[in-house]
Enzyme design. Structure first.
Site, short mmCIF file in Angstrom:
data_model
loop_
_atom_site.label_atom_id
_atom_site.label_comp_id
_atom_site.label_asym_id
_atom_site.label_seq_id
_atom_site.Cartn_x
_atom_site.Cartn_y
_atom_site.Cartn_z
N TRP A 136 0.83 -1.22 0.00
CA TRP A 136 0.00 0.00 0.00
C TRP A 136 0.85 1.25 0.00
CZ3 TRP A 136 -4.28 -1.44 -1.85
CH2 TRP A 136 -4.82 -2.68 -1.51
N ASP A 141 -1.95 6.30 6.24
CA ASP A 141 -2.97 5.40 5.73
C ASP A 141 -3.26 4.39 6.85
OD1 ASP A 141 -4.48 3.42 4.55
OD2 ASP A 141 -3.06 3.01 2.91
N LYS A 159 -12.26 -2.27 6.32
CA LYS A 159 -11.57 -3.18 7.22
C LYS A 159 -12.08 -3.04 8.65
CE LYS A 159 -8.52 -3.63 3.71
NZ LYS A 159 -7.76 -2.76 2.82
C1 LIG Z 1 -7.22 -2.21 1.76
C2 LIG Z 1 -6.21 -1.16 1.87
C3 LIG Z 1 -6.12 -0.12 0.93
C4 LIG Z 1 -7.00 -0.04 -0.29
O1 LIG Z 1 -8.19 0.50 0.03
P1 LIG Z 1 -9.29 0.81 -1.10
O2 LIG Z 1 -10.38 1.38 -0.26
O3 LIG Z 1 -9.64 -0.50 -1.73
O4 LIG Z 1 -8.72 1.78 -2.04
C5 LIG Z 1 -5.17 0.86 1.15
N1 LIG Z 1 -4.35 0.83 2.20
C6 LIG Z 1 -4.40 -0.16 3.12
C7 LIG Z 1 -3.46 -0.14 4.28
C8 LIG Z 1 -5.32 -1.19 2.97
O5 LIG Z 1 -5.36 -2.17 3.88
#
Ligand SMILES: *Cc1c(COP(=O)(O)O)cnc(C)c1O
Length: 361
Positions: A104, A173, A197
């Site tokens: 990511w 993030d 998540k």
């Molecule tokens: C799942 C995830 C993403 C991607 O998220 P989307 O909403 O599908 O764009 C980005 N960063 C992390 C840490 C993730 O676990």
């Protein structure tokens, strides 16, 4: 139809708290006695105003945010933020640091690259296949932000503490660990998280943004790609993802009122993760893949002695009602995602199954 549910260890979209699902179900046909479901009401109605304002207020209380912080809901997932961040904050000679801890972060870096922005990869754990969180990082002075991924969902690593950056704010993030533990917000200029998540269904990204960063953001951008559009309209410049925001509101309510806040949530998460890691470490059959001091409380990644055994393990587990244990397609192996909503009983049942699988093999 039976409503028997499996033990869900999916990485995302992931398990949601059962009381929240039940509340959605029971209020679905006639939300709050308005004669419509929540997906049929106007986003300009008082009903929806109350929902979004309550979601924002609960976010602020849970994380202890002061008035400098804006809570926004933006579509496009966390992935759109990878691009919006450099677009909004890296102009007129401004630069940023990125720490690369895997998939990511790598994707976030790629977007800054596509946009030809000025940034520096201050540290990376690629040398050991992203199995750890880098330490002793030398950050660039006077950078606008330091971008990190607080929890690497795929490799199962997580920042245990956030280092000193000489006052440069983190942009983090937190898609896979937001609301899983209390945070010292002084270090963060922005936090963002795809909801699917830990805090809701797919379709929206929660963005928490501090005033001083917001006021530096670029204005000469398409409306939907600049933060001020969302902050000036309470995330309702256009039709927001109403149902997603409603679900987030209920999950935050569950966190506050049933779990008892983020310190209590962290305690529950630590005890779930320790239970699983301790079993794995003692087993001499299963092997955890992340380095010990970088292990994630949310995504427990592990291997079995052979790939054939892993296949067999995942299939047998599925037959016994344990879903989502296959590792990410890019890395293989096994992964148990044990987010906030995963009940301790689910982890206990998994360990019991792992014990019996080990015995048979
Ligand atoms: C799942 C995830 C993403 C991607 O998220 P989307 O909403 O599908 O764009 C980005 N960063 C992390 C840490 C993730 O676990």
């Amino acid at each position: 139809m039976s409503d028997k549910r499996i033990f869900n260890f999916n990485a995302g979209p992931a398990a949601l708290p059962l009381p929240v699902l039940k509340e959605i179900q029971s209020s679905f046909l006639n939300y709050n006695n308005c004669g419509m479901s929540v997906t049929e009401i106007s986003h300009r109605s008082k009903y929806f105003d109350d929902i979004i304002n309550d979601a924002v207020a609960r976010t602020k209380r849970l994380l202890g945010l002061d008035d400098r912080f804006h809570v926004l809901f933006i579509q496009g997932g966390a992935s759109l933020q990878f691009a919006m961040i450099p677009m909004n904050f890296l102009n007129n000679g401004k630069k940023a640091d990125y720490v690369n801890t895997g998939t990511w972060s790598t994707k976030a870096i790629k977007e800054a690259e596509i946009l030809k922005k000025d940034f520096n990869v201050a540290a990376s754990s690629e040398d050991k296949d992203f199995s750890y969180i880098p330490e002793n990082i030398k950050f660039t002075e006077n950078a606008t932000y330091v971008h990190i991924t607080s929890n690497n969902t795929i490799k199962g690593t997580q920042w245990q503490e956030f280092p000193d950056t000489n006052g440069v704010p983190f942009i983090a993030d937190m898609s896979s660990d937001i609301m899983s533990r209390p945070l010292d917000m002084e270090k963060f200029g922005m936090i963002y998280a795809g909801a699917q998540k830990n805090i809701g269904p797919a379709g929206l990204c929660m963005v928490i943004l501090r005033d001083d960063l917001l006021s530096q953001a670029e204005e000469n951008l398409p409306s939907m790609l600049k933060y001020s559009t969302y902050s000036s309209k309470n995330s309702m410049y256009n039709t927001p993802p109403c149902f997603g925001i409603y679900t987030v509101q209920l999950i935050l309510k569950w966190l506050e009122e049933e779990i008892g806040g983020l310190a209590a949530m962290e305690k529950r998460n630590v005890s779930k993760a320790e239970f699983l890691y301790d079993f794995i470490d003692a087993s001499e059959f299963y092997r955890a893949t992340a380095e010990k001091n970088s292990r994630s409380l949310m995504n427990v990644t592990f291997r079995l002695p052979t790939e054939d055994l892993e296949k067999d393990f995942i299939a047998k587990a599925a037959a016994e009602g344990f879903g989502g244990l296959k590792g990410h397609r890019s890395v293989g192996g096994c992964r148990a995602s044990i987010y906030n909503a995963t009940e301790p009983e689910a982890v206990e049942a998994l360990v019991k199954f792992m014990k019996s699988f080990k015995k048979e093999n």
